[in-house]
Design a protein around this motif. Sequence first.
Motif, PDB file in Angstrom:
ATOM      1  N   HIS A   1      -8.164  21.231  -7.362  1.00 53.70           N
ATOM      2  CA  HIS A   1      -8.394  20.662  -8.559  1.00 53.70           C
ATOM      3  C   HIS A   1      -7.968  19.123  -8.344  1.00 53.70           C
ATOM      4  O   HIS A   1      -6.548  19.051  -8.014  1.00 53.70           O
ATOM      5  N   TYR A   2      -8.718  18.120  -8.556  1.00 51.55           N
ATOM      6  CA  TYR A   2      -8.351  17.079  -8.449  1.00 51.55           C
ATOM      7  C   TYR A   2      -8.731  15.888  -9.279  1.00 51.55           C
ATOM      8  O   TYR A   2      -8.460  14.623  -9.339  1.00 51.55           O
ATOM      9  N   VAL A   3      -9.613  16.500 -10.570  1.00 54.15           N
ATOM     10  CA  VAL A   3      -9.879  15.536 -11.673  1.00 54.15           C
ATOM     11  C   VAL A   3      -8.837  15.879 -12.748  1.00 54.15           C
ATOM     12  O   VAL A   3      -8.835  17.148 -13.143  1.00 54.15           O
ATOM     13  N   PHE A   4      -8.131  14.960 -13.102  1.00 53.07           N
ATOM     14  CA  PHE A   4      -6.938  14.924 -14.269  1.00 53.07           C
ATOM     15  C   PHE A   4      -7.233  13.958 -15.223  1.00 53.07           C
ATOM     16  O   PHE A   4      -6.351  12.843 -15.130  1.00 53.07           O
ATOM     17  N   PRO A   5      -8.128  13.883 -16.076  1.00 57.08           N
ATOM     18  CA  PRO A   5      -8.336  13.071 -17.077  1.00 57.08           C
ATOM     19  C   PRO A   5      -7.113  12.651 -18.220  1.00 57.08           C
ATOM     20  O   PRO A   5      -6.279  13.682 -18.084  1.00 57.08           O
ATOM     21  N   THR A   6      -6.872  11.544 -18.398  1.00 53.87           N
ATOM     22  CA  THR A   6      -5.809  11.117 -19.056  1.00 53.87           C
ATOM     23  C   THR A   6      -5.047  12.226 -20.106  1.00 53.87           C
ATOM     24  O   THR A   6      -3.968  12.526 -20.444  1.00 53.87           O
ATOM     25  N   HIS A   7      -6.186  12.395 -21.153  1.00 53.26           N
ATOM     26  CA  HIS A   7      -5.840  13.290 -22.222  1.00 53.26           C
ATOM     27  C   HIS A   7      -6.705  14.742 -22.085  1.00 53.26           C
ATOM     28  O   HIS A   7      -6.629  15.532 -22.938  1.00 53.26           O
ATOM     29  N   GLY A   8      -6.256  15.204 -20.692  1.00 50.92           N
ATOM     30  CA  GLY A   8      -7.053  16.393 -20.384  1.00 50.92           C
ATOM     31  C   GLY A   8      -6.158  17.542 -20.819  1.00 50.92           C
ATOM     32  O   GLY A   8      -6.382  18.963 -20.834  1.00 50.92           O
TER      33      GLY A   8
ATOM     34  N   THR B   1      -4.327  24.088  -5.648  1.00 53.22           N
ATOM     35  CA  THR B   1      -3.824  22.772  -5.086  1.00 53.22           C
ATOM     36  C   THR B   1      -3.871  21.824  -6.390  1.00 53.22           C
ATOM     37  O   THR B   1      -4.667  21.737  -7.012  1.00 53.22           O
ATOM     38  N   ARG B   2      -2.688  20.822  -6.072  1.00 49.55           N
ATOM     39  CA  ARG B   2      -2.817  19.700  -6.992  1.00 49.55           C
ATOM     40  C   ARG B   2      -3.243  18.746  -6.246  1.00 49.55           C
ATOM     41  O   ARG B   2      -2.848  17.840  -5.428  1.00 49.55           O
ATOM     42  N   GLY B   3      -4.613  18.377  -6.708  1.00 45.79           N
ATOM     43  CA  GLY B   3      -5.233  17.459  -6.064  1.00 45.79           C
ATOM     44  C   GLY B   3      -5.291  16.136  -6.676  1.00 45.79           C
ATOM     45  O   GLY B   3      -4.342  16.003  -7.526  1.00 45.79           O
ATOM     46  N   SER B   4      -5.852  15.174  -5.946  1.00 46.48           N
ATOM     47  CA  SER B   4      -5.656  13.684  -6.583  1.00 46.48           C
ATOM     48  C   SER B   4      -6.531  12.697  -6.154  1.00 46.48           C
ATOM     49  O   SER B   4      -7.187  13.151  -5.046  1.00 46.48           O
ATOM     50  N   MET B   5      -6.982  11.578  -6.930  1.00 45.83           N
ATOM     51  CA  MET B   5      -7.849  10.602  -6.293  1.00 45.83           C
ATOM     52  C   MET B   5      -6.953   9.304  -6.882  1.00 45.83           C
ATOM     53  O   MET B   5      -6.643   9.204  -7.969  1.00 45.83           O
TER      54      MET B   5
ATOM     55  N   ALA C   1      -0.323  24.086  -3.136  1.00 48.88           N
ATOM     56  CA  ALA C   1      -0.348  22.974  -2.100  1.00 48.88           C
ATOM     57  C   ALA C   1      -0.691  21.860  -2.539  1.00 48.88           C
ATOM     58  O   ALA C   1      -1.199  21.753  -3.744  1.00 48.88           O
ATOM     59  N   LEU C   2      -0.690  20.683  -1.758  1.00 50.54           N
ATOM     60  CA  LEU C   2      -1.110  19.359  -2.211  1.00 50.54           C
ATOM     61  C   LEU C   2      -2.382  19.030  -1.412  1.00 50.54           C
ATOM     62  O   LEU C   2      -2.428  19.161  -0.381  1.00 50.54           O
ATOM     63  N   ALA C   3      -3.074  18.422  -2.325  1.00 44.37           N
ATOM     64  CA  ALA C   3      -4.448  18.094  -1.929  1.00 44.37           C
ATOM     65  C   ALA C   3      -5.258  16.786  -2.206  1.00 44.37           C
ATOM     66  O   ALA C   3      -5.933  16.656  -3.196  1.00 44.37           O
ATOM     67  N   PRO C   4      -4.951  15.568  -1.838  1.00 48.91           N
ATOM     68  CA  PRO C   4      -5.663  14.557  -2.138  1.00 48.91           C
ATOM     69  C   PRO C   4      -6.882  14.734  -1.829  1.00 48.91           C
ATOM     70  O   PRO C   4      -7.387  15.567  -0.624  1.00 48.91           O
ATOM     71  N   CYS C   5      -7.963  14.203  -2.523  1.00 47.23           N
ATOM     72  CA  CYS C   5      -9.475  14.893  -2.554  1.00 47.23           C
ATOM     73  C   CYS C   5     -10.266  14.641  -1.283  1.00 47.23           C
ATOM     74  O   CYS C   5     -10.548  15.400  -0.661  1.00 47.23           O
TER      75      CYS C   5
END
Length: 461
Positions: free
Chosen positions: A131-138, A159-163, A207-211
């Motif tokens: 999961h890598y999409v975290f909208p500000t107000h999600g 996984t705490r994903g990220s972009m 786990a950690l997961a940059p996209c």
Amino acid sequence: MSKVLIIENAAIATVDVCDTEYERGYLVARDGLIDAVGAGAVPEGVKQNPADDVTIVDGTDCLLTPGLINTHHHLYQWVTRGLAQNEALFGWLTTLYPIWARIDEPSVGAAARGGLAWLAKTGCTTSADHHYVFPTHGGDLLAAEIDAAGTIGLRFHPTRGSMSRGRSQGGLPPDECVEQVDSILRASQDAIDRFHDPRFDSMVRIALAPCSPFSVTDELMRASAELARSNGVRLHTHLCETADEEEFCLATHGMTPVDYAESVGWLGDDVWFAHAVHLSDAAIKKMAATGTGAAHCPSSNARLGAGHAPVRSLLDAGAPVGLGVDGAASQESGMMVEELRQAMYTSRLRAGNSSAAETLGARDALRIGTIGGARNLGRQDEIGSLEPGKLADLALWDLSGLGHADIADPVGALVFGPPASVKLLAVGGRTVVRDGELVTADEATLARDCRAAARRLVSGR
């Protein structure tokens, strides 16, 4: 009083190191652990112990295997299926990012419950999620899907994903879908502190997961690797999925994707890459030498026209390989059992023949769908094979019907044949699916919630 599960009269594929199989055998699990597995009838005395709470399942005309392990998914996409049907990866992403920017706790919770329930019904006992999409107000999206996994009853590796690289910085995602590196690292540490459970029988591990290389910065890749290793958690990212990605890495970083991963500290036996389609011989050797794993997603790769991963070459070199259904917006079926056949077939398409030396057979496919996935997740000593002392995560497949009854080899029937119904799915000895039906949640309610979330996301209301 011990809780005992006994499965008898079943064909068994243990997927142990010797690929031991029994034409007719039994398995005994006690308090969530496999106690015994073997040929013939259950040993005398096991059923008669009056101090035990015993459940006996007749496995006649069934095949017992380890539960399947899904090593790559995007559960939030379960409620955005059927869109951008004829796009390749980059066009598909740019079409869907504006919709995904509207996800929130209710939609992610509904999607995760639906997607995990469907995985369970198709033989999966453990699933990762990227999961890598975290909208500000999600809201608290990671908590929403972890709660969903608890409801359905699957072992879960979110996984705490990220972009961090938006379009204004030469990346692919819209700027409104990316986060600042400091915020990502704080959220990543918070996810580990709140949810990660390293115990043997853990139901949740982080786990950690940059996209992907085209949506993150070098700074984020390096810092995520350092943070993960300081906390003893694993690393995951998309890599070598398309030819476009290789061109992007050459233009942006002056090196191939695997060389780029090496340059930012992303090779090692605590790392697994999603897709790994476009790999040179040198890249395969690097992955194998470092123990870096691959999550093979054959149906998604076909849906997006990404290509055929060199799975046989990776296995021959000694690299860990597991299976993944990938995000449901690029693989609407989402059935782990189908990925066994797809993996086998795509290996033969890539090779141009069905030679056992150059492609996958049915047992190879089952192996990467079970113990191979366990290696990717660092759990090969706990799950992925049916052996005494391991967790009782197992699937009993009904092969009695018209679609399978006349296929002589049970493993061949499972992999070559149509998707088999699950007579029993157990996670740590606890029943999740019985006679093809989910027992942990109401399927009609799950479907209704997913339908409502999908309509709301697509309409933007």
